[in-house]
Enzyme design. Structure first.
Site, short mmCIF file in Angstrom:
data_model
loop_
_atom_site.label_atom_id
_atom_site.label_comp_id
_atom_site.label_asym_id
_atom_site.label_seq_id
_atom_site.Cartn_x
_atom_site.Cartn_y
_atom_site.Cartn_z
CG HIS A 38 -2.18 -0.72 1.07
ND1 HIS A 38 -3.40 -0.20 1.41
CD2 HIS A 38 -2.45 -1.95 0.58
CE1 HIS A 38 -4.36 -1.07 1.14
NE2 HIS A 38 -3.79 -2.15 0.65
CD GLU A 107 -7.70 -2.00 -2.98
OE1 GLU A 107 -8.65 -2.62 -2.48
OE2 GLU A 107 -6.62 -1.82 -2.42
#
Length: 334
Positions: A38, A107
């Site tokens: 992330h 994402e």
């Protein structure tokens, strides 16, 4: 063969803490450790986002047996495929047969803030992923690669430091098309637990197997890995409350996929009750229940279980899991 792994939650802990947890996972007998990649965490308050590839190198040097990988990395926006080929080529040459490249379509939370791109629709993201895999594998197996695709281009590129055996690529899928692609071209398949049973039995596994058959592969050619959301604690109330940090997992894919700010994601997650946040998890104090709750996944052919624990005390979880759950799993399914 049954494989049991540990999910190193990069969004929740500092990198040096995660490293110690992965080392402990090897010491207590687990087979793998996967780190999420992330750029920004699910929540701003108390969140973390260390660089996954730096972490893999550090943990590889501190361990000797455990397999290490990403679950998952997106090799299409902030990570250019040629740089991923170089990075994982280096990791694979340093730690032979221990490195796994787990990939997905990504994402917006991770890609948009980092490079300022406009987040594309699923069709383009999937096309980019397929092209990236082709380029990465060419760079691992060929010299002087001149590649011109719809999204990526190289000119006489060579990866000089690469492993004797190419690093396996595992593909994360939440829908039929990518599941079939994983069966056709992936060395492994990744999904997460806690969703509607029909998703696995009627969509993901049938399409995975259709892809395997279409490419005339053997079922054993594709490792079937699932991240199991497990809040296991002797104190059942504490096990339930621990899931609140990961409330974002209980949001719908439509809610999560378009959110690009961890503050907004945190606000959405904090609006949920503990009953809602716990819905994606196996919440229990009973080791036998863990074994029983995994049976439907075992029956579907999953053989690689990577456990994600939500609580702040990962050391306690790993020791308790190794003492109470791990022997039961190996005895029941190993």
């Amino acid at each position: 063969m049954l494989r049991i792994g540990y999910k190193a939650s990069a969004e929740q802990f500092r990198p040096h803490e995660l490293m110690e947890f992965a080392i402990l996972a090897e010491e207590v007998g687990l087979d793998s450790a996967f780190i999420s990649d992330h750029f920004q965490p699910w929540r701003h308050t108390g969140g973390h986002a260390p660089h996954a590839l730096v972490w893999l190198g550090a943990v590889g040097a501190r361990t000797s047996r455990i397999a290490l990988g990403t679950s998952v990395l997106t090799p299409t926006f902030r990570h250019h495929p040629s740089m991923i080929a170089q990075s994982f080529g280096t990791l694979g040459s340093m730690f032979p047969d221990r490195i796994i490249l787990g990939i997905g379509t990504g994402e917006g939370l991770n890609e948009v803030p980092a490079i300022g791109c406009e987040w594309p629709e699923r069709k383009e993201r999937f096309a980019r992923l397929r092209e990236a895999v082709r380029l990465i594998r060419k760079l691992w197996t060929e010299e002087r690669v001149s590649f011109e695709g719809d999204y990526y281009k190289t000119e006489s590129a060579t990866i000089y430091d690469r492993p004797e055996n190419p690093v396996p690529i595992y593909v994360a899928a939440a829908g039929p098309m990518i599941a079939k692609y994983a069966g056709r071209f992936g060395d492994g398949f990744i999904c997460t637990s806690g969703k509607a049973p029909a998703l696995y039995s009627e969509t993901l596994i049938p399409n995975l197997e259709a892809g395997i058959t279409q490419q005339e592969r053997q079922a054993s050619d594709v490792d079937r890995m699932i991240e199991v959301k497990l809040s296991f604690d002797t104190n059942l109330d504490r096990a339930k409350e621990d899931t609140r940090f990961w409330g974002a997992l209980a949001l719908t894919p439509e809610q999560k996929m378009t959110v690009e700010d961890p503050l907004e994601m945190e606000k959405l997650a904090d609006s949920l009750s503990s009953d809602q946040t716990a819905s994606r998890w196996i919440v229990t104090s009973d080791a036998d229940e863990v074994v029983e709750r995994l049976k439907p996944y075992v029956d579907l052919g999953f053989n690689h279980f990577v456990f994600h624990a939500p609580g702040p005390d990962q050391t306690r979880f790993l020791k308790q899991f190794a003492a109470d759950v791990l022997p039961r799993l190996r005895n029941a399914y190993g």
